[in-house]
Motif scaffolding. Structure first.
Motif, short mmCIF file in Angstrom:
data_model
loop_
_atom_site.label_atom_id
_atom_site.label_comp_id
_atom_site.label_asym_id
_atom_site.label_seq_id
_atom_site.Cartn_x
_atom_site.Cartn_y
_atom_site.Cartn_z
N PRO A 54 0.84 -1.20 0.00
CA PRO A 54 0.00 0.00 0.00
C PRO A 54 0.88 1.26 0.00
O PRO A 54 1.76 1.40 0.83
CB PRO A 54 -0.81 -0.12 1.29
N ASP A 55 0.63 2.14 -0.94
CA ASP A 55 1.49 3.29 -1.17
C ASP A 55 1.26 4.36 -0.09
O ASP A 55 0.16 4.90 0.02
CB ASP A 55 1.16 3.87 -2.55
N GLU A 58 10.87 -3.58 4.68
CA GLU A 58 9.77 -4.34 5.27
C GLU A 58 9.08 -5.22 4.23
O GLU A 58 8.46 -6.22 4.57
CB GLU A 58 8.72 -3.38 5.86
N TYR A 59 9.11 -4.81 2.98
CA TYR A 59 8.40 -5.56 1.95
C TYR A 59 9.32 -6.28 0.99
O TYR A 59 8.93 -7.24 0.32
CB TYR A 59 7.46 -4.62 1.17
N CYS A 60 10.57 -5.84 0.91
CA CYS A 60 11.52 -6.42 -0.05
C CYS A 60 11.77 -7.89 0.27
O CYS A 60 11.92 -8.27 1.43
CB CYS A 60 12.83 -5.64 0.01
N ILE A 61 11.76 -8.74 -0.78
CA ILE A 61 12.03 -10.16 -0.57
C ILE A 61 13.46 -10.50 -1.00
O ILE A 61 13.83 -11.67 -1.10
CB ILE A 61 11.02 -11.05 -1.31
N HIS A 88 -4.11 13.16 -10.24
CA HIS A 88 -3.18 12.06 -10.46
C HIS A 88 -3.24 11.08 -9.28
O HIS A 88 -2.28 10.41 -8.96
CB HIS A 88 -1.76 12.59 -10.64
N GLY A 89 -4.38 11.04 -8.62
CA GLY A 89 -4.55 10.19 -7.43
C GLY A 89 -4.65 8.72 -7.78
O GLY A 89 -4.53 8.34 -8.94
N PRO A 90 -4.89 7.90 -6.74
CA PRO A 90 -4.79 6.44 -6.93
C PRO A 90 -5.81 5.86 -7.90
O PRO A 90 -5.49 4.92 -8.63
CB PRO A 90 -5.01 5.89 -5.52
N TYR A 91 -7.03 6.39 -7.92
CA TYR A 91 -8.03 5.81 -8.83
C TYR A 91 -8.30 6.74 -10.02
O TYR A 91 -9.05 6.39 -10.92
CB TYR A 91 -9.37 5.58 -8.11
N GLU A 127 -1.76 7.37 0.72
CA GLU A 127 -2.45 7.09 1.97
C GLU A 127 -3.00 5.67 1.98
O GLU A 127 -4.09 5.39 2.50
CB GLU A 127 -3.59 8.10 2.20
N GLY A 128 -2.25 4.76 1.37
CA GLY A 128 -2.63 3.34 1.40
C GLY A 128 -3.69 2.98 0.38
O GLY A 128 -4.10 1.82 0.30
N LEU A 129 -4.15 3.92 -0.43
CA LEU A 129 -5.23 3.62 -1.36
C LEU A 129 -4.73 3.00 -2.66
O LEU A 129 -5.43 2.26 -3.32
CB LEU A 129 -6.05 4.89 -1.66
#
Lengths: 442, 623
Positions: free
Chosen positions: A134-135, A164-167, A235-238, A139-141
């Motif tokens: 979540p970006d 935290e997310y990198c594998i 330019h928002g998430p949706y 704001e996580g959207l």
């Protein structure tokens, strides 16, 4: 690295500055520019990966309805390109110690796992990365890759890896044309000297979960004002305003004012000062974005006190936005992921249960938890930086240490900019007099 | 050299880079930016045409600087937002790329494109193509220009010796900048010196002024002249000439000592306007003001506070009257509504919020309850706007001391009448009790009057300072440039700009000082080169341009020697005063006068560009 990329490498940062500015939001940027334009050398330290603060994430600003990123980017860019300003991002100020008329500052740069000298911001790593999360900028959207440039107009344009997310699959390192990905990068602790300090550490928002009776934790359609800013940004998430739970275009939107302020029960008795106006602004923008929706603002007092604000409020009323006087008592999550708001309507005296399909909780503004060692003395009871002398609103009471913007209490953009100018004026006066030893001026 | 003579394609190879900004959707949601780039890319001289999500962002700007170097561009066009926002941004980027910054054209396809033609994407796209084509045409005839340097007198004139003016003067003085602070009254401190208690910190206004005065007195850089006003002003940024006159209370000997013999003249590079405010003066009869004894304004009440004595039973004894109950009314002269409130003398209503009155009223309401516990206090309000740090606490304390709050609707303000027994009756429909009509019988009514702008006088008149609909001085941008005005070298401090409380006025004054410091930091001022220019050889001295020019002093006639040795008169431009409006160009019979960067051949090329713009690669038929 290219001369124009705005960020010198931390290792190359000079050791002595006229002013340290803590925080690269709009107040910090304005102070930095006001000083740099007078020839002073300034270091701006920003804990996030980009300067720009909260303002760069806003959709539009009240009451002018200027596109926020359009008026923030020139400031960011001016700071990044100024010959007298250096920027240290992803960096925190951990200690400030007064020492023989100057300030010894300890800085900690958290690893980004990308060598800033080498990264050219090409985004190939981002395209290769298989992980999305979540970006935070959205704001996580929306979502962002585990290694990415933080957002389109970020400064500097450098990729940042989120451990935290990198594998650790290595896909990014394989495609990087400059071998900039460094999985073994460590945090860097270093010191600079700064004769004066401006604290412009800004704010954060209190949690929407603080009031359990609003049941925000169990509702995806009870959102924060910053989330709505992103939904409203072109330019928002949706790319449009949709409610998070099911992507439906909302048709009944409620704004709950004072959901995190003017409320003893959650420890924020004070007014957050901007919520009335940004909610009115968001309501106006929503009536353009979702013209068929009903929009209701639940309020205690409408505090449209700034220049042009009352007229803006009147425009919103004329546009058919519904203002209901009363504090929302509770919010229940009901079928269809809708919410039911319980309120005593002060106009009618009736207790109402009103159904809405998108609810925005006006969170309270609380200080950013910035407490470098040696600066503890300057925080007031409310956590914001204290200013002991009313006729010197930028002075913290510590020799050579000033404050700008929301770090000294909630305020809107223009008031933050005025504050930032006042802090720059104080700092430049202090710097002009620094040679005059023994002639105590303050 | 006159550009007219260069008519035709200049010698060098024209290589234009065109950048079309999407503005994160603000433009590209309406305008087909790819189509625009493809179309303008066809125009002769255009080396490349690119699209970018945010041209103003750092990567966007870098694209320009790199293309200038690698693609050998020698002209640049950016099609984006209003030039007010970003013309300077891109000019600077072009300069960083190593090109003369004036070989740049800015095209507005957002405010004048995507935002104004939301319903006509095709039309907006074609308009964008045409506007860019015009800019390309103009750039073909562009020449490198240099900024104009003028001298800068490194002294600030601060007009107004209230708290804002004093703060600006202290900040500038500490910075080592010479300041002349002028105040029309015999003493400094404005309204604040009269105030019994200042919020939220407490303490007397006079004490605050004393401390500011102490700081001022320690600064050799600051000269304070009291009892004087500005009687005349001329000049321009870096070079203002001011004439002062005795306002009645001035010390002539001091004036002579500082400025020499009358007329008292002084020079300044920058002016800070700190003219302050006037409390709103209610009309006779407005809420019973001047009709019923016992109706006073909040400043009158505050002035009287120090004389108020405590009467047995905790009442107020003031000016021979015993006061057992007081009603405060908010928003007197503020937040007025068309059709509800009577218009002011200038035909306007005061529709703005005065920002400071709510906290001032609730503090004074609490103060009465604290000092005179036998007095009933009623507070008639619309919204309580105690927004500032420490203000909500004042509101809470007023409620805790037992002030009774009544809430009226803006469209139904309270009514003040005289009761049969001589008491004042204040009536309103109280929203807190769901619209119940409530009547309070009181001995005194305090009108919470708002702020109106103070008289700026000669300075505003001569410099044509912009004024907003609320009559306060207007800043360049209400969000980002709050202390600058459209007149170069003039800054705003404090309530001349709009209502502010003490803290905010101090901040604004500091900000104004910072901007003035930047200006006065150098011994020269740089101006944009877009000023009128006269070709001496073609000028026949007809003076038509002079009669057209509205900027006094921008154009003057000077004696000059002709080629045959005879004296003749020629027009001369003062670049400090010229705004480059072009009015003179239009009337010159010999085309001797032109504006740098806006020559007539450039206009012709723009018109050609507009009419002959390609449409999706093909020329527009029947344009």
């Amino acid at each position: 690295m290219s001369e124009t990329q705005g960020q010198r490498v931390n290792g190359h940062i000079r050791e002595r500055f006229d002013t340290l500015v803590v925080g690269g939001g709009i107040a910090g940027l304005e102070s930095a520019l006001d000083l740099a334009e007078q020839g002073y050398r300034v270091l701006v330290v920003e804990k996030e990966a980009s300067i720009g603060g909260k303002m760069i994430a806003l959709s539009k600003v009240f009451p002018t309805l200027d596109c926020s990123s359009c008026i923030t980017t020139p400031k960011m860019s001016a700071v990044a390109h100024h010959e007298n300003i250096e920027i240290a991002t992803h960096t925190s100020v951990t200690a400030i110690e007064e020492n023989a008329g100057t300030h010894r500052v300890e800085l900690v740069r958290r690893p980004t796992y990308v060598d800033e000298d080498l990264c050219i911001g090409c985004s190939l790593c981002e395209e290769a990365c298989p992980i999305e999360y979540p970006d935070p900028f959205e704001e996580g959207l929306g979502s962002i890759r585990a290694i990415a440039v933080p957002f389109t107009n970020a400064i500097p344009q450098k990729a940042v890896l989120n451990p935290e997310y990198c594998i650790a699959c290595g896909a990014c390192a394989k495609v990087c044309p400059t071998d900039a990905v460094k999985f073994d990068q460590e945090q860097l602790i270093y010191h600079v000297d700064a004769d004066s300090v401006i604290i412009a550490s800004g704010f954060t928002l209190n949690s929407v979960y603080l009031k359990p009776q609003y049941n925000a934790a169990m509702s995806r359609n009870t959102i924060t004002p910053m989330q709505l800013e992103r939904l409203l940004a072109p330019h928002g998430p949706y790319g449009r305003v949709l409610r998070p739970s099911d992507g439906k275009v909302p048709d009944s939107i409620a704004f709950v004012l004072c959901a995190g302020s003017r409320d003893q029960s959650i420890g924020v008795p004070y007014c957050s000062r901007v919520c009335c106006m940004y909610s009115i602004k968001q309501a106006i923008l929503l009536s353009g974005a979702v013209p068929l929706a009903d929009i209701t603002i639940y309020y205690m007092d409408i505090r449209a006190f700034g220049k042009g604000h009352e007229q803006f409020y009147k425009n919103a009323q004329a546009m058919g936005i519904n203002f209901v006087n009363g504090k929302v008592a509770r919010i229940d999550n009901i079928e269809n992921n809708d919410m039911s708001l319980r309120i005593e309507n002060l106009e009618t005296g009736q207790v109402e249960e009103n159904r809405h399909d998108l609810v925005v909780l006006a969170q309270g503004i609380i200080p950013q938890p910035v407490k470098p060692d040696g600066l503890n003395a300057v925080a007031g009871d409310d956590g914001f930086v204290e200013r002991p002398e009313i006729h010197r609103p930028a002075w913290t009471g510590m020799e050579g240490v000033f404050v700008a913007g929301v770090a000294a209490g909630p305020k809107d953009i223009v008031d933050s900019i005025m504050d930032a100018g006042a802090a720059a004026a104080e700092a430049s006066g202090f710097l002009s007099r620094r040679e005059e030893k023994g002639k105590m001026f303050f | 050299m006159r550009t007219e003579e260069n008519n035709g394609v200049p010698g060098e190879d024209i290589r234009i880079g065109v950048y079309v900004c999407m503005c994160g959707g603000n433009i590209s949601d309406v305008i087909d930016v790819d189509r625009v780039a493809a179309a303008v890319g066809e125009i002769a001289g255009v080396t490349l045409a690119k699209v970018h999500p945010f041209m103003c962002s750092d990567p966007g700007q870098q694209t320009i600087t790199e293309d200038i170097k690698t693609q050998k561009l020698n002209r640049v066009v950016v099609a984006s937002c209003s030039p007010f926002l970003h013309e300077l941004t891109f000019r600077t980027a072009v300069g960083r790329g190593g090109l003369n910054p004036y070989l740049y054209e800015h095209v507005n396809i957002r405010e004048q494109g995507s935002w104004s033609h939301k319903d006509d994407p095709d039309g907006a796209t074609i308009k964008a193509i045409r506007l860019i084509a015009a800019a390309i045409g103009k750039l073909r005839y562009a020449e490198p220009l240099e900024q104009i340097q003028i001298s800068n007198f490194r002294r600030a004139l601060v007009i107004g010796g209230g708290i804002a003016g004093m703060r600006s003067a202290v900040d500038l003085g500490k910075r080592g900048i010479e300041v002349l602070l002028v105040e029309k009254e015999p003493s400094l401190g404005g309204w604040v010196k009269e105030w019994e208690e200042i919020y939220p910190t407490g303490g007397k206004g006079a004490e605050l002024i004393r401390r500011l005065n102490e700081e001022l007195e320690r600064l050799n850089e600051v000269t304070v002249l009291k009892g004087v006003r500005v009687s005349d002003l001329s000049g321009f940024v870096g070079n203002y000439n001011v004439t002062l006159e005795n306002a009645g209370a001035g010390d002539e000997a001091e004036l002579r000592e500082v400025l020499g013999n009358a007329p008292y003249r002084a020079q300044a590079g920058a002016i800070i306007v700190a003219a302050g405010f006037e409390p709103y003066k209610p009309r006779a009869g407005e809420f019973g003001y001047e009709s019923f004894p016992g109706v006073v304004t909040l400043p009158e009440f505050i002035e009287g506070l120090s004389e108020m004595q405590i009467h047995p039973e905790g009442r107020i004894f003031w000016r021979g009257r015993t006061v057992g109950s007081v009603a405060f009314i908010h928003c007197v002269g503020s937040r007025q509504i068309e059709g509800v409130h009577e218009k002011q003398d200038d035909g306007k209503i005061n529709d703005y919020c005065s920002r400071t009155c709510c906290t001032a009223i609730v503090r004074n309401a609490a103060l009465i309850r604290e000092r005179f516990p036998g007095v009933h206090v009623y507070d008639f309000y619309q919204d309580i706007r105690t927004y500032g740090r420490g203000h909500e606490e004042i509101y809470t304390s007023a409620a805790n001391t037992g002030v009774t709050f009544l809430r009226y609707h803006g469209e139904q303000p309270p009514v003040v009448e005289k009761g049969a027994d001589g008491a004042l009756l204040v009536r309103c429909n109280d929203r807190l009790t769901f619209g119940e009509e409530i009547e309070a019988a009181v001995d005194m009514v305090v009108l919470g009057v708002g702020m109106t702008p103070g008289a700026v006088g000669k300075v505003s008149e001569v410099l044509k300072l912009p004024v907003g609909a609320d009559r306060f001085l207007q800043e360049v941008h209400p969000k980002l440039r709050p202390v600058e005005v459209s007149v170069n070298g003039v800054f705003l401090a404090g309530t001349a700009q709009g209502p502010m409380n003490i803290e905010e006025a101090f901040s604004a004054a500091g900000a104004a000082a910072a901007k003035a410091s930047i200006l006065l930091n150098n011994s020269t001022v740089q101006l944009d080169p877009f000023k009128a220019n006269v070709d001496d050889e073609s000028c026949i001295g007809c003076e038509r341009c002079l009669s057209e020019c509205v900027y006094t002093g921008a154009l003057v006639m000077k004696e000059a020697k002709g080629t045959d040795g005879s004296t003749c008169r020629k027009a001369v431009v003062n670049p400090g005063l010229c705004v480059g409006c072009g009015a003179c160009v239009a009337v010159c019979p010999t085309r001797a006068i032109y504006v740098n960067g806006w020559t007539l051949s450039q206009y012709e090329a723009m018109v050609d560009g507009l009419l002959n713009a390609p449409r999706e690669g093909a020329r527009i038929e029947n344009a």
